[in-house]
Design a protein around this motif. Structure first.
Motif, mmCIF file in Angstrom:
data_model
loop_
_atom_site.group_PDB
_atom_site.id
_atom_site.type_symbol
_atom_site.label_atom_id
_atom_site.label_comp_id
_atom_site.label_asym_id
_atom_site.label_seq_id
_atom_site.Cartn_x
_atom_site.Cartn_y
_atom_site.Cartn_z
ATOM 1 N N ILE A 12 -27.923 25.455 21.249
ATOM 2 C CA ILE A 12 -27.131 24.341 21.758
ATOM 3 C C ILE A 12 -27.414 23.044 21.016
ATOM 4 O O ILE A 12 -26.508 22.303 20.657
ATOM 5 N N ALA A 13 -28.686 22.739 20.779
ATOM 6 C CA ALA A 13 -29.040 21.494 20.080
ATOM 7 C C ALA A 13 -28.393 21.468 18.698
ATOM 8 O O ALA A 13 -28.269 22.498 18.033
ATOM 9 N N LEU A 14 -27.994 20.266 18.264
ATOM 10 C CA LEU A 14 -27.113 20.166 17.105
ATOM 11 C C LEU A 14 -27.768 20.530 15.779
ATOM 12 O O LEU A 14 -27.217 21.295 15.009
ATOM 13 N N THR A 15 -28.935 19.985 15.465
ATOM 14 C CA THR A 15 -29.496 20.181 14.127
ATOM 15 C C THR A 15 -30.812 20.943 14.152
ATOM 16 O O THR A 15 -31.533 20.924 15.133
ATOM 17 N N MET A 16 -31.103 21.620 13.038
ATOM 18 C CA MET A 16 -32.376 22.329 12.931
ATOM 19 C C MET A 16 -33.495 21.344 12.685
ATOM 20 O O MET A 16 -34.534 21.370 13.309
#
Length: 249
Positions: A127-131
């Motif tokens: 879900i979180a946008l960036t690695m």
């Protein structure tokens, strides 16, 4: 946690308490959503953020998310050299065999601790946008890490020799954080922007063993594959040691 609580209340025959619990959660959720609609005109605060006004607040998950690519986070949340939690506190690696051992002996704590950790970890993974970067998904796992602490403590209680490994790994992590705190407070580093440029020799030596997803190259994937295999090995070790009587429920 709500599912666990409902299950416990149902198992104990406390039907009224179950209904009251559901009503309480439902009421709290309704108030939460109403306030968000009234204040931020959406279901989340991101609705009022400039990048998502036209595209919609769910754009914070990603405008064209590649969930297959995000799966690298399953292990990289632990082992990425700049943003992985084990890069800064190696003792977190012991959560893997601890949870596997807990599952092997069918401890009653497995569902609660494992479920809570899985929810947070999957949220940070998919879900979180960036690695990596300033929206690092590792911040998403902070709220569930206490479950990992409890699992590790449960496991260490049965393996005195692992306790020594834990003490050494924890000491490295404490030194790393104190060093970083001193550098940040003296103006040498900014915790959000360049904290991984710390001069701490312990961290700088350890980080070269870890994959770098800020600069993805062939060595990144080689290290990632090696650490992924290592994490699977830790899980197998924890499971086998518990199955052979090395751990108690």
């Amino acid at each position: 946690l709500a599912i666990v609580a409902l299950g416990r209340l149902w198992h104990d025959g406390r039907r009224r308490a179950n209904l009251a619990f559901v009503a309480g959660l439902g009421g709290a959720g309704a108030v939460y959503l109403a306030i968000h609609q009234g204040v931020w005109t959406g279901w989340a605060v991101y609705a009022s953020a400039d990048p998502f006004v036209d595209s919609g607040e769910l754009g914070v998950i990603g405008f064209a998310p590649d969930y297959g690519a995000r799966s690298v986070r399953l292990t990289a949340l632990l082992t990425e050299r700049s943003f992985g939690i084990a890069a800064w506190q190696p003792a977190w690696l012991l959560a893997v065999p601890a949870l596997a051992a807990m599952a092997a002996v069918r401890s009653p704590h497995t569902v609660v601790l494992g479920g809570v950790l899985a929810a947070g970890w999957l949220n940070a993974t998919f879900i979180a946008l960036t690695m990596a970067g300033w929206w690092f998904p590792g911040r998403q796992v902070v709220v569930v890490l206490p479950a990992a602490v409890l699992a590790i403590v449960w496991w260490l209680d049965q393996h005195s020799w692992v306790l020594r490994v834990f003490v050494v790994a924890s000491a490295v992590g404490v030194v790393t954080w104190l060093w970083l705190a001193v550098e940040a407070s003296s103006g040498g580093l900014t915790l959000v922007v360049d904290f991984f440029d710390t001069t701490n020799p312990l961290y700088r030596g350890w980080r070269w063993l870890l994959p770098d997803f800020l600069d993805v190259t062939s060595p990144t994937w080689i290290r990632h594959a090696a650490w992924s295999a290592g994490i699977v090995g830790l899980a197998v070790w924890g499971w086998v040691s518990a199955s052979q009587g090395g751990a108690l429920p």
